[in-house]
Design a protein around this motif. Sequence first.
Motif, PDB file in Angstrom:
ATOM      1  N   VAL A 195     -14.200  28.389  55.669  1.00  0.00           N
ATOM      2  CA  VAL A 195     -15.075  28.132  54.518  1.00  0.00           C
ATOM      3  C   VAL A 195     -15.256  26.620  54.435  1.00  0.00           C
ATOM      4  CG1 VAL A 195     -15.446  28.479  52.054  1.00  0.00           C
ATOM      5  CG2 VAL A 195     -14.130  30.159  53.363  1.00  0.00           C
ATOM      6  N   THR A 196     -16.345  26.117  54.981  1.00  0.00           N
ATOM      7  CA  THR A 196     -16.509  24.668  55.097  1.00  0.00           C
ATOM      8  C   THR A 196     -17.192  24.019  53.902  1.00  0.00           C
ATOM      9  OG1 THR A 196     -18.558  25.053  56.325  1.00  0.00           O
ATOM     10  CG2 THR A 196     -16.542  24.737  57.617  1.00  0.00           C
ATOM     11  N   ASP A 197     -18.094  24.752  53.232  1.00  0.00           N
ATOM     12  CA  ASP A 197     -18.807  24.174  52.093  1.00  0.00           C
ATOM     13  C   ASP A 197     -17.842  24.006  50.917  1.00  0.00           C
ATOM     14  OD1 ASP A 197     -21.527  23.546  50.796  1.00  0.00           O
ATOM     15  OD2 ASP A 197     -20.585  24.982  49.403  1.00  0.00           O
ATOM     16  N   ALA A 198     -17.862  22.821  50.296  1.00  0.00           N
ATOM     17  CA  ALA A 198     -16.912  22.503  49.216  1.00  0.00           C
ATOM     18  C   ALA A 198     -17.075  23.447  48.027  1.00  0.00           C
ATOM     19  CB  ALA A 198     -17.097  21.042  48.772  1.00  0.00           C
ATOM     20  N   PHE A 199     -18.333  23.761  47.673  1.00  0.00           N
ATOM     21  CA  PHE A 199     -18.569  24.652  46.534  1.00  0.00           C
ATOM     22  C   PHE A 199     -18.027  26.057  46.826  1.00  0.00           C
ATOM     23  CE2 PHE A 199     -21.158  27.787  44.268  1.00  0.00           C
ATOM     24  CZ  PHE A 199     -20.920  27.399  42.948  1.00  0.00           C
ATOM     25  N   ASP A 200     -18.276  26.520  48.065  1.00  0.00           N
ATOM     26  CA  ASP A 200     -17.764  27.839  48.447  1.00  0.00           C
ATOM     27  C   ASP A 200     -16.236  27.862  48.395  1.00  0.00           C
ATOM     28  OD1 ASP A 200     -20.328  28.713  48.808  1.00  0.00           O
ATOM     29  OD2 ASP A 200     -20.322  28.443  50.999  1.00  0.00           O
ATOM     30  N   GLN A 201     -15.631  26.727  48.772  1.00  0.00           N
ATOM     31  CA  GLN A 201     -14.159  26.656  48.705  1.00  0.00           C
ATOM     32  C   GLN A 201     -13.669  26.800  47.260  1.00  0.00           C
ATOM     33  OE1 GLN A 201     -12.480  23.261  50.818  1.00  0.00           O
ATOM     34  NE2 GLN A 201     -14.202  23.279  52.261  1.00  0.00           N
ATOM     35  N   LEU A 202     -14.401  26.159  46.330  1.00  0.00           N
ATOM     36  CA  LEU A 202     -14.019  26.258  44.912  1.00  0.00           C
ATOM     37  C   LEU A 202     -14.194  27.687  44.395  1.00  0.00           C
ATOM     38  CD1 LEU A 202     -15.558  22.922  43.548  1.00  0.00           C
ATOM     39  CD2 LEU A 202     -13.120  23.461  43.898  1.00  0.00           C
ATOM     40  N   VAL A 203     -15.251  28.374  44.883  1.00  0.00           N
ATOM     41  CA  VAL A 203     -15.476  29.772  44.489  1.00  0.00           C
ATOM     42  C   VAL A 203     -14.327  30.643  44.986  1.00  0.00           C
ATOM     43  CG1 VAL A 203     -16.956  31.792  44.826  1.00  0.00           C
ATOM     44  CG2 VAL A 203     -17.980  29.561  44.343  1.00  0.00           C
ATOM     45  N   VAL A 204     -13.895  30.407  46.230  1.00  0.00           N
ATOM     46  CA  VAL A 204     -12.758  31.160  46.791  1.00  0.00           C
ATOM     47  C   VAL A 204     -11.502  30.917  45.960  1.00  0.00           C
ATOM     48  CG1 VAL A 204     -11.197  31.318  48.762  1.00  0.00           C
ATOM     49  CG2 VAL A 204     -13.663  31.235  49.135  1.00  0.00           C
ATOM     50  N   LEU A 205     -11.296  29.635  45.623  1.00  0.00           N
ATOM     51  CA  LEU A 205     -10.130  29.296  44.801  1.00  0.00           C
ATOM     52  C   LEU A 205     -10.187  29.997  43.444  1.00  0.00           C
ATOM     53  CD1 LEU A 205      -9.561  25.472  45.436  1.00  0.00           C
ATOM     54  CD2 LEU A 205      -7.958  27.335  45.887  1.00  0.00           C
ATOM     55  N   ALA A 206     -11.380  30.055  42.851  1.00  0.00           N
ATOM     56  CA  ALA A 206     -11.543  30.710  41.544  1.00  0.00           C
ATOM     57  C   ALA A 206     -11.199  32.197  41.647  1.00  0.00           C
ATOM     58  CB  ALA A 206     -12.968  30.518  41.040  1.00  0.00           C
ATOM     59  N   ALA A 207     -11.687  32.849  42.722  1.00  0.00           N
ATOM     60  CA  ALA A 207     -11.429  34.276  42.912  1.00  0.00           C
ATOM     61  C   ALA A 207      -9.924  34.542  43.108  1.00  0.00           C
ATOM     62  CB  ALA A 207     -12.228  34.800  44.100  1.00  0.00           C
ATOM     63  N   VAL A 208      -9.322  33.696  43.955  1.00  0.00           N
ATOM     64  CA  VAL A 208      -7.867  33.856  44.195  1.00  0.00           C
ATOM     65  C   VAL A 208      -7.091  33.634  42.901  1.00  0.00           C
ATOM     66  CG1 VAL A 208      -5.881  32.872  45.403  1.00  0.00           C
ATOM     67  CG2 VAL A 208      -8.034  33.248  46.633  1.00  0.00           C
ATOM     68  N   THR A 209      -7.532  32.658  42.104  1.00  0.00           N
ATOM     69  CA  THR A 209      -6.857  32.362  40.837  1.00  0.00           C
ATOM     70  C   THR A 209      -6.887  33.570  39.903  1.00  0.00           C
ATOM     71  OG1 THR A 209      -7.407  30.013  40.982  1.00  0.00           O
ATOM     72  CG2 THR A 209      -6.855  30.875  38.794  1.00  0.00           C
ATOM     73  N   VAL A 210      -8.067  34.217  39.803  1.00  0.00           N
ATOM     74  CA  VAL A 210      -8.194  35.398  38.929  1.00  0.00           C
ATOM     75  C   VAL A 210      -7.238  36.508  39.386  1.00  0.00           C
ATOM     76  CG1 VAL A 210      -9.740  37.256  38.203  1.00  0.00           C
ATOM     77  CG2 VAL A 210     -10.551  34.890  38.220  1.00  0.00           C
ATOM     78  N   VAL A 211      -7.208  36.741  40.701  1.00  0.00           N
ATOM     79  CA  VAL A 211      -6.328  37.799  41.237  1.00  0.00           C
ATOM     80  C   VAL A 211      -4.856  37.479  40.940  1.00  0.00           C
ATOM     81  CG1 VAL A 211      -5.497  38.899  43.347  1.00  0.00           C
ATOM     82  CG2 VAL A 211      -7.954  38.485  43.030  1.00  0.00           C
ATOM     83  N   ILE A 212      -4.490  36.222  41.188  1.00  0.00           N
ATOM     84  CA  ILE A 212      -3.094  35.831  40.984  1.00  0.00           C
ATOM     85  C   ILE A 212      -2.705  35.941  39.507  1.00  0.00           C
ATOM     86  CG2 ILE A 212      -1.556  33.827  40.962  1.00  0.00           C
ATOM     87  CD1 ILE A 212      -2.743  33.058  43.681  1.00  0.00           C
ATOM     88  N   TRP A 213      -3.573  35.484  38.613  1.00  0.00           N
ATOM     89  CA  TRP A 213      -3.261  35.581  37.176  1.00  0.00           C
ATOM     90  C   TRP A 213      -3.177  37.034  36.731  1.00  0.00           C
ATOM     91  CZ3 TRP A 213      -3.400  31.763  32.949  1.00  0.00           C
ATOM     92  CH2 TRP A 213      -3.192  30.466  33.406  1.00  0.00           C
TER      93      TRP A 213
END
Length: 584
Positions: free
Chosen positions: A61-79
């Motif tokens: 995932v090279t695009d910075a915005f896409d990386q932030l979206v991935v992080l957001a999704a992972v954060t929701v799952v983890i919480w």
Amino acid sequence: MKEHPLKRLLTVARQHRKRVWLAGASSVLNKIFDLAPPALIGAAVDTVVEREDSLIASFGVTDAFDQLVVLAAVTVVIWALESAFEYAAARLWRNLAQTIQHDLRQKAYEHIQDLELKFFHEKSTGSLMAILNDDVNQLERFLDEGANDLLQVATTAIVICGAFFVMAPGVAWMAMLPIPIVLWGSFKFQRLLAPKYARVRERVASLNSQLSNNLSGIATIKSFATEAYESKRIEAESRAYEDANRDAIKLASAFSPLIRMAIVVGFVATLVYGGVLVLDEKLAVGTYSVMVFLTQRLLWPLTRLGRTFDTYQRAMASTQRILDLLETPIEIQSGGLRPEAIHGEIEFQGVDFGYPNRENLLNGFDLKIPAGATLGVVGATGSGKTTLINLLLRFYDPRAGKILVDGTPIEELELDALRRAIGLVSQHVFLFHGTVEENIRYGSEDATLKEIEEVARQAEAMEFVEKLPLGLKTIVGERGETLSGGQRQRISIARALLKNPPILILDEATSAVDNETEAAIQRSLEKISKERTTLIVAHRLSTVRRADSIIVMEHGKITEHGTHEELVDLNGTYARLWRVQTGE
């Protein structure tokens, strides 16, 4: 040397092992997901700073915005997972605490019921109540929160230490510096706190004992106008309990401040040394961010260990007392024989008996009572009359000799079968808080209302019961306080009759009643003693006058034996007592 209370507790609660594992796993997983946000923050910082060269970019995932979206999704799952396991851990541990609390209290109560009377003479009611209530509740409080806290602190230490040594082993050892000090301090405090909380448990038992004793004897306190004296005694016991707690609190409160000072060394070392490495470009900014956050997550929770160990030590002191009670040996064991029917022949053969720490009261005592006969037992206080009843009911076992029912030694009979075959009406009638009907039905739960009314008539109780506000449904109050002594006695006789026992014992049943009530009880005795073996222990000789035979006891021996007329003609002890009581 006794095993540690925790090990003993795990042995007792081994049937709940699966639930303990589930609760423990939920605590560990909850903490693992709880520790993930600092790593996500580090990844977000790394993404913003490094962009296409970030850690997430290495996964494609090279695009910075896409990386932030991935992080957001992972954060929701983890919480979501953290929340789910937090709920599971809280529910499992709290339910487990309730279950173990219930099981231990029930086991302790059932064990107490199986102990012989000697145990109750040595232990106060208040101290037993302290174990069944306060000590069990202390254990519940620890299982509610303390066990979860200990597991989460351990998980925090293991996960963060592992992460540190993977990310930056050169900095990791600085964050680890306080941990040996914290662990040493924790175990040191634990050893120092254990005897202090044992003393706290002893003081609360003593206080409960005094409170229970005073509430039971409130009428005596009022009649002697000793309220001020008793208030001082309660104040002294309460003050001793307060002082014991203060002593423990003084030590327990010192734990967190001392540990906090050790912890700040590790945190500052990581903050400064890690920052220097970032400035020298030897450590990534994201990694440094994660380490600072994780250092705080590792070290600051350790300050709560003081409170957790405080709860733990209180629980272990209580557990020790509960398990010591459960391990009190039962000296009077039930036999295995359950006869189809008991006719009621009773025989004492060469019985020796003395109460604990006393000389023998009975020595080579012999007595035979034919089935269906009525025997009167008279004698001075301390002559051994009530002792015969205690031995027959196996409240105590003789030191030597045998007691037989229908030719069978009573120790070979099931205790339940023996005691159900005996109806006891004691001088000290105990009625439970409830209705007249419930008190008569006690021990014969399957009895019908018709049967209850019939035994109430036989005991000459229905006459006064029908005049009560709600008849058989009238509440008698605690210990039957709303009834007179004679009314309580007649309810007690009805209760004994409802068992339809082949053996009936009346122990001073008319000692505390008026002449009219005594006459009523005697009339009922003539009816109810037919076709059953009856022992009547009495000071009032008028109660035993119509017995088939009477024995006179003095110093544990039978000194006279015969019918009323024979004993009067003998002109001995019985005749002298008869003349005194009849005013001749």
